[in-house]
Write a protein that holds these residues in place. Sequence first.
Motif, mmCIF file in Angstrom:
data_model
loop_
_atom_site.group_PDB
_atom_site.id
_atom_site.type_symbol
_atom_site.label_atom_id
_atom_site.label_comp_id
_atom_site.label_asym_id
_atom_site.label_seq_id
_atom_site.Cartn_x
_atom_site.Cartn_y
_atom_site.Cartn_z
ATOM 1 N N GLU A 293 14.319 -2.165 -28.784
ATOM 2 C CA GLU A 293 15.626 -2.411 -29.392
ATOM 3 C C GLU A 293 15.580 -2.062 -30.870
ATOM 4 O O GLU A 293 14.652 -2.470 -31.589
ATOM 5 N N ASP A 295 17.863 -1.180 -34.750
ATOM 6 C CA ASP A 295 19.084 -1.395 -35.511
ATOM 7 C C ASP A 295 19.764 -0.057 -35.779
ATOM 8 O O ASP A 295 19.376 0.967 -35.205
ATOM 9 N N ARG A 301 13.702 -3.772 -33.895
ATOM 10 C CA ARG A 301 14.003 -5.166 -34.214
ATOM 11 C C ARG A 301 12.804 -6.042 -33.866
ATOM 12 O O ARG A 301 12.119 -5.820 -32.878
#
Length: 464
Positions: A293, A295, A301
């Motif tokens: 994941e 940003d 992240r």
Amino acid sequence: MADAFDVVVIGGGPAGENAAGRTAAGGLSTALVETERLGGECSFWACIPSKALLRPPEVHWMARHSPGVRESVKGPLDAAKVLARRDEMVHGYDDSSQEKWARGAKLEVVRGHGRLAGPRKVAVTLRDGSTRELTARRAVVLATGSRARIPDIPGLREAHPWTNREGTGAKSVPRRLVVLGGGVVAAELAQAWRGLGAEEVTLVQRGPTLLNRLEPFARELVEKSLRESGVTVRTKAQATRVHRAGGKGEVTVTLDTGETLRADELLVALGREVATRDVGLETVGLTPGKPVEVDEQLRARGVEGGWLYACGDVNGRNLLTHMGKYQARLLGDHILGKQVEAWADQRATPQIIFTHPQVAAVGLTEDEARERGLPVRAVQVGLDSVAGTSLLGDGYEGAVKLVVDEKRRVLLGATFVGPEVGELLHSATIAVAGEVPLDTLWHAVPAFPSVSEVWLRLLEAYGL
């Protein structure tokens, strides 16, 4: 002793190459780690070879539907020559030209399997079995891509099915082919091998329709074309068991309908999974086997210090080569100190499906826009509404649809279906990404008698 670089990129596919090239061009010392071939899946086992297989049948169809040309077209395609051309396009599966580019771009190419080994550290198992440890002063970029997903259907793995790799790289045309899946890879390769001379091609799709992320009219036209080309399309069916004695020879596929299919080859096109199971995510507090994941600057992240980035399929945001390259350019700029933010991969993604007819789409479908609660109006016209289409030949069928935000009077999405419509897509991509007002588009006058005149018909249908 560890080798120190400003940036270490793990994965030498299109995303990794672009990230590494961007940082190196900005003056940062950059290492590019690749375990297979520089250029990755797209160059050798996906985008390039699949289009090399699809283009000749498309041109053959167009020639046979062009008066004055069709009279000179005799016999079927020469499949051997098409496959030879495919091999040329992938440079005989040799990546030496890619390595030459990398060296010229001042990249340190490291051949081996790279894994994170803690903050800013990458351990590379080299081809001779030794280990080289790299450290990154500024950033590590994960660009390890994705691989074909093989579901747990009894007997499937033991049958040694084709994935996209064998499906684009086969050395001969199978007489009978069964394709599991209803997405882009399934539709493209089913049509390609049928066009190259496979006698029986059966496509098995679990859902009620193919290409279910597209506008309904696009799905229908592609499915109609597949059926007309001789592909048997089975929807609302799925494989429950596969058998192939010794992993070679005839393969049988049992469907949940009770039917049994027999083929010489079985192609599995049932999605992709991110390649993060063995890249050391656990050493930096992330979960192996899941997308990384990120940003809006493509930083991972949950990783302290903001030194780990991920681009392309590996972050799960958008599994398209050109969007992975877009992400790579942005994160490269961010590493170089520029203020950037990725958003096009969420709002203005272009995609071309190289079936015949082609499907070219960007942005949201009408259903997606309505699900988001946007004030939507859609307009659709046939390609037969412009003179340019009839000049291409007989039997050309297609349509175009625009999805408009009624409040802001800008395009949210566009879908084109028809022969060679991929070349019409970028104008729509500019309109969607740039949020060009419809009243401004009215002054972008299409040349007569080009197929792009369909833009005028669409704006007229909207009421301008």
